[in-house]
Write a protein that holds these residues in place. Sequence first.
Motif, PDB file in Angstrom:
ATOM      1  N   ASP A  89       0.862  -1.182   0.000  1.00  0.00           N
ATOM      2  CA  ASP A  89       0.000   0.000   0.000  1.00  0.00           C
ATOM      3  C   ASP A  89       0.900   1.234   0.000  1.00  0.00           C
ATOM      4  OD1 ASP A  89      -1.707   2.113   0.502  1.00  0.00           O
ATOM      5  OD2 ASP A  89      -2.941   1.008   1.940  1.00  0.00           O
ATOM      6  N   SER A 140       0.133   4.328  -0.336  1.00  0.00           N
ATOM      7  CA  SER A 140      -0.402   5.478   0.399  1.00  0.00           C
ATOM      8  C   SER A 140      -0.048   5.412   1.877  1.00  0.00           C
ATOM      9  CB  SER A 140      -1.925   5.540   0.236  1.00  0.00           C
ATOM     10  OG  SER A 140      -2.544   4.401   0.817  1.00  0.00           O
ATOM     11  N   ARG A 141       0.182   4.199   2.382  1.00  0.00           N
ATOM     12  CA  ARG A 141       0.535   4.024   3.800  1.00  0.00           C
ATOM     13  C   ARG A 141       1.967   3.525   3.989  1.00  0.00           C
ATOM     14  NH1 ARG A 141      -4.919   1.029   6.226  1.00  0.00           N
ATOM     15  NH2 ARG A 141      -6.405   2.664   5.599  1.00  0.00           N
ATOM     16  N   VAL A 159       0.746  -5.345   2.699  1.00  0.00           N
ATOM     17  CA  VAL A 159      -0.576  -5.900   2.961  1.00  0.00           C
ATOM     18  C   VAL A 159      -0.498  -7.406   2.759  1.00  0.00           C
ATOM     19  CG1 VAL A 159      -3.009  -5.907   2.309  1.00  0.00           C
ATOM     20  CG2 VAL A 159      -1.682  -3.787   2.154  1.00  0.00           C
TER      21      VAL A 159
END
Length: 266
Positions: free
Chosen positions: A74, A76-77, A81
């Motif tokens: 991910d 954006s983070r 995952v």
Amino acid sequence: MGPEQSLGAALLLLQLQPSLLLSLSWGDTPAVLASLLGKSLQNYTFSHTLFCQDEEPVLGLSEAFNEDQLFSFDFSRNSRVPRLPEFAAWASDKRDIKAIQADQQLCQELQKELSSALEGKIPEARGNPVAEVFTLEPLEFGKPNTLICFVSNIFPPQVTVSWQHHQVPVQSSSPTFLSAIDGLGFQAFSYLNFTPTSSDVFSCIVTREGDLFSTIAFWVPQNPIPSELLENILCGIAFGLGIVGIIVGIALIIYFQKPCASGAGL
């Protein structure tokens, strides 16, 4: 790239549709796997594949062990995952985040340069997705289970997977896990938790922006046998065979005793 990742790394550049794939594999697999697999590690392969492209998803990262996907990423983070809950503990390792960010920047810079330099010179490569749906556990009505939609023959990695139940969209499905495989192709998994009934009709729908068609795979129950009924049937068969065996044994004893009795009278 960190020094532990540069060992044996291979950089593969493709300008197809226009997508760029960076594939890294190394003998010195990350320490978290080495600690678990020990000396047998040399018999296995850990792959780390990052891609960037114009269409969504713009960025993607897949990590697999012997082509079995462990993690996606991910961006954006800035965190991994896990594809399955069993991999969650490994996903917390963030020691190589800076290396991933450097790979991301390199991929996007190369993709931009190659797109402008090779536009119209290399034919578009596309694969028509193939989907199939199956259950994670043996089918039993009324017992919670998981449907798995497996999509293969994906290129470029631009697919959306959704679910329907009796043609009504289902919103509780898991994210789509996209992973690279040998041959520079991709595959995807999507999971849906459900409790099966005899009237269920589920469909897994694979779409791709720009295509005029969707790939649809259906799932309906096929002759499930409840476990209790199956146990009763097997017990009944075993009991019946036992009775038949006893009858046959008694008949053979009686049959072989007759000659002996007549011989004794002589």
